[in-house]
Design an enzyme around this catalytic site. Sequence first.
Site, PDB file in Angstrom:
ATOM      1  N   CYS A   4       0.870  -1.180   0.000  1.00  0.00           N
ATOM      2  CA  CYS A   4       0.000   0.000   0.000  1.00  0.00           C
ATOM      3  C   CYS A   4       0.908   1.232   0.000  1.00  0.00           C
ATOM      4  O   CYS A   4       1.693   1.431   0.937  1.00  0.00           O
ATOM      5  CB  CYS A   4      -0.928   0.005   1.213  1.00  0.00           C
ATOM      6  SG  CYS A   4      -1.802   1.575   1.414  1.00  0.00           S
ATOM      7  N   CYS A   7       0.492   3.397   3.133  1.00  0.00           N
ATOM      8  CA  CYS A   7       1.105   2.822   4.332  1.00  0.00           C
ATOM      9  C   CYS A   7       2.620   3.022   4.280  1.00  0.00           C
ATOM     10  O   CYS A   7       3.249   3.307   5.304  1.00  0.00           O
ATOM     11  CB  CYS A   7       0.755   1.346   4.473  1.00  0.00           C
ATOM     12  SG  CYS A   7      -0.923   1.067   5.100  1.00  0.00           S
ATOM     13  N   ASP A  30      -0.075  16.274  -2.538  1.00  0.00           N
ATOM     14  CA  ASP A  30      -0.269  15.271  -3.574  1.00  0.00           C
ATOM     15  C   ASP A  30       0.865  15.387  -4.597  1.00  0.00           C
ATOM     16  O   ASP A  30       1.264  16.481  -4.983  1.00  0.00           O
ATOM     17  CB  ASP A  30      -1.625  15.476  -4.274  1.00  0.00           C
ATOM     18  CG  ASP A  30      -2.043  14.264  -5.101  1.00  0.00           C
ATOM     19  OD1 ASP A  30      -3.025  13.597  -4.717  1.00  0.00           O
ATOM     20  OD2 ASP A  30      -1.376  13.985  -6.113  1.00  0.00           O
ATOM     21  N   HIS A  46      -5.116   1.540   8.098  1.00  0.00           N
ATOM     22  CA  HIS A  46      -5.389   1.149   6.715  1.00  0.00           C
ATOM     23  C   HIS A  46      -6.798   0.583   6.551  1.00  0.00           C
ATOM     24  O   HIS A  46      -7.129  -0.449   7.125  1.00  0.00           O
ATOM     25  CB  HIS A  46      -4.381   0.101   6.240  1.00  0.00           C
ATOM     26  CG  HIS A  46      -4.662  -0.362   4.829  1.00  0.00           C
ATOM     27  ND1 HIS A  46      -4.004   0.152   3.729  1.00  0.00           N
ATOM     28  CD2 HIS A  46      -5.560  -1.254   4.340  1.00  0.00           C
ATOM     29  CE1 HIS A  46      -4.472  -0.409   2.636  1.00  0.00           C
ATOM     30  NE2 HIS A  46      -5.428  -1.275   2.973  1.00  0.00           N
ATOM     31  N   GLY A  92     -13.194   6.703  -9.142  1.00  0.00           N
ATOM     32  CA  GLY A  92     -11.831   7.018  -9.579  1.00  0.00           C
ATOM     33  C   GLY A  92     -10.777   6.773  -8.516  1.00  0.00           C
ATOM     34  O   GLY A  92      -9.679   7.327  -8.582  1.00  0.00           O
ATOM     35  N   THR A  94      -7.772   5.301  -6.888  1.00  0.00           N
ATOM     36  CA  THR A  94      -6.619   4.541  -7.383  1.00  0.00           C
ATOM     37  C   THR A  94      -5.763   3.991  -6.261  1.00  0.00           C
ATOM     38  O   THR A  94      -5.049   3.015  -6.454  1.00  0.00           O
ATOM     39  CB  THR A  94      -5.739   5.416  -8.301  1.00  0.00           C
ATOM     40  OG1 THR A  94      -5.312   6.566  -7.568  1.00  0.00           O
ATOM     41  CG2 THR A  94      -6.494   5.854  -9.546  1.00  0.00           C
ATOM     42  N   HIS A  97      -6.460   3.033   0.126  1.00  0.00           N
ATOM     43  CA  HIS A  97      -6.264   3.401   1.533  1.00  0.00           C
ATOM     44  C   HIS A  97      -6.991   4.729   1.656  1.00  0.00           C
ATOM     45  O   HIS A  97      -6.628   5.696   0.967  1.00  0.00           O
ATOM     46  CB  HIS A  97      -4.755   3.515   1.817  1.00  0.00           C
ATOM     47  CG  HIS A  97      -4.402   3.929   3.204  1.00  0.00           C
ATOM     48  ND1 HIS A  97      -3.426   3.265   3.959  1.00  0.00           N
ATOM     49  CD2 HIS A  97      -4.859   4.930   3.985  1.00  0.00           C
ATOM     50  CE1 HIS A  97      -3.312   3.854   5.132  1.00  0.00           C
ATOM     51  NE2 HIS A  97      -4.173   4.879   5.170  1.00  0.00           N
ATOM     52  N   HIS A  99      -8.429   8.239   1.901  1.00  0.00           N
ATOM     53  CA  HIS A  99      -7.746   9.524   1.989  1.00  0.00           C
ATOM     54  C   HIS A  99      -8.701  10.625   1.564  1.00  0.00           C
ATOM     55  O   HIS A  99      -9.625  10.407   0.773  1.00  0.00           O
ATOM     56  CB  HIS A  99      -6.484   9.533   1.120  1.00  0.00           C
ATOM     57  CG  HIS A  99      -6.725   9.106  -0.294  1.00  0.00           C
ATOM     58  ND1 HIS A  99      -6.872   7.784  -0.650  1.00  0.00           N
ATOM     59  CD2 HIS A  99      -6.880   9.828  -1.432  1.00  0.00           C
ATOM     60  CE1 HIS A  99      -7.089   7.707  -1.952  1.00  0.00           C
ATOM     61  NE2 HIS A  99      -7.104   8.930  -2.443  1.00  0.00           N
ATOM     62  N   HIS A 101      -8.963  14.244  -0.192  1.00  0.00           N
ATOM     63  CA  HIS A 101      -8.320  15.262  -1.026  1.00  0.00           C
ATOM     64  C   HIS A 101      -8.757  16.646  -0.566  1.00  0.00           C
ATOM     65  O   HIS A 101      -9.952  16.870  -0.313  1.00  0.00           O
ATOM     66  CB  HIS A 101      -8.755  15.119  -2.484  1.00  0.00           C
ATOM     67  CG  HIS A 101      -8.280  13.873  -3.175  1.00  0.00           C
ATOM     68  ND1 HIS A 101      -7.150  13.844  -3.946  1.00  0.00           N
ATOM     69  CD2 HIS A 101      -8.796  12.629  -3.218  1.00  0.00           C
ATOM     70  CE1 HIS A 101      -6.985  12.624  -4.450  1.00  0.00           C
ATOM     71  NE2 HIS A 101      -7.986  11.860  -4.022  1.00  0.00           N
TER      72      HIS A 101
HETATM   73  P1  5GP Z   1      -7.397   8.600  -5.578  1.00  0.00           P
HETATM   74  O1  5GP Z   1      -7.455   8.630  -7.076  1.00  0.00           O
HETATM   75  O2  5GP Z   1      -7.141   7.189  -5.048  1.00  0.00           O
HETATM   76  O3  5GP Z   1      -8.544   9.270  -4.901  1.00  0.00           O
HETATM   77  O4  5GP Z   1      -6.158   9.497  -5.206  1.00  0.00           O
HETATM   78  C1  5GP Z   1      -4.861   9.038  -5.096  1.00  0.00           C
HETATM   79  C2  5GP Z   1      -3.976  10.260  -5.099  1.00  0.00           C
HETATM   80  O5  5GP Z   1      -2.705   9.890  -4.594  1.00  0.00           O
HETATM   81  C3  5GP Z   1      -3.748  10.853  -6.495  1.00  0.00           C
HETATM   82  O6  5GP Z   1      -4.167  12.216  -6.507  1.00  0.00           O
HETATM   83  C4  5GP Z   1      -2.242  10.703  -6.699  1.00  0.00           C
HETATM   84  O7  5GP Z   1      -1.683  11.796  -7.381  1.00  0.00           O
HETATM   85  C5  5GP Z   1      -1.725  10.578  -5.287  1.00  0.00           C
HETATM   86  N1  5GP Z   1      -0.517   9.796  -5.149  1.00  0.00           N
HETATM   87  C6  5GP Z   1      -0.275   8.577  -5.703  1.00  0.00           C
HETATM   88  N2  5GP Z   1       0.955   8.153  -5.355  1.00  0.00           N
HETATM   89  C7  5GP Z   1       1.485   9.121  -4.569  1.00  0.00           C
HETATM   90  C8  5GP Z   1       2.751   9.243  -3.915  1.00  0.00           C
HETATM   91  O8  5GP Z   1       3.630   8.385  -3.965  1.00  0.00           O
HETATM   92  N3  5GP Z   1       2.943  10.377  -3.179  1.00  0.00           N
HETATM   93  C9  5GP Z   1       2.000  11.367  -3.081  1.00  0.00           C
HETATM   94  N4  5GP Z   1       2.303  12.433  -2.346  1.00  0.00           N
HETATM   95  N5  5GP Z   1       0.798  11.265  -3.695  1.00  0.00           N
HETATM   96  C10 5GP Z   1       0.555  10.166  -4.428  1.00  0.00           C
HETATM   97 ZN    ZN Z   2      -2.513   1.496   3.529  1.00  0.00          ZN
END
Ligand code: 5GP
Ligand code: ZN
Length: 111
Positions: A4, A7, A30, A46, A92, A94, A97, A99, A101
Amino acid sequence: MENCIFCKIIKGDIPSKRVYEDEEMIIIHDVAPKAKLHYLCIPKTHFALLKEMDDERAAIVARCLQKVSSLEETLGLGEGYRVIINQGKNGGQTVHHLHIHLLGGEELGDF
Ligand code: 5GP
Ligand code: ZN
C-alpha cells in the site's frame, strides 16, 4: 498493509512532503496536484472505503476533518477549498487506503 503506497508513505519508506502529522493522520502534498494547492489527509489506519468504517474509524475520519478545518489558514486554504473522498472504481479511487483530497489555492471550476 504490504504494497500500500500510503502505508509506505506513513512509515517513511516512500518520501513525501508532509505538512502535518500526529498519531492518527498525516497531511501531505499530492505528488500530482490537480489544483494550485492539493493536499491529501491520510488516516494512519489502513482501510479503503467509507463502508468499512466502524465507530473507531469513523471517529478518526471525523478528527481528520476537524484537523483540516483547524489548519485551513496554515495550509493556504482560508478562502475556501474542495474536499473529495473518491470511492471505488466509478469514483476514480486509485489508492485503496482511505484519503481525503483537499483542493484549493485558486477558484475551482464546476465539476
Ligand atoms: P485517488 O485517485 O485514489 O482518490 O487518489 C490518489 C492520489 O494519490 C492521487 O491524486 C495521486 O496523485 C496521489 N498519489 C499517488 N501516489 C502518490 C505518492 O507516492 N505520493 C504522493 N504524495 N501522492 C501520491
Ligand atoms: Zn494502507
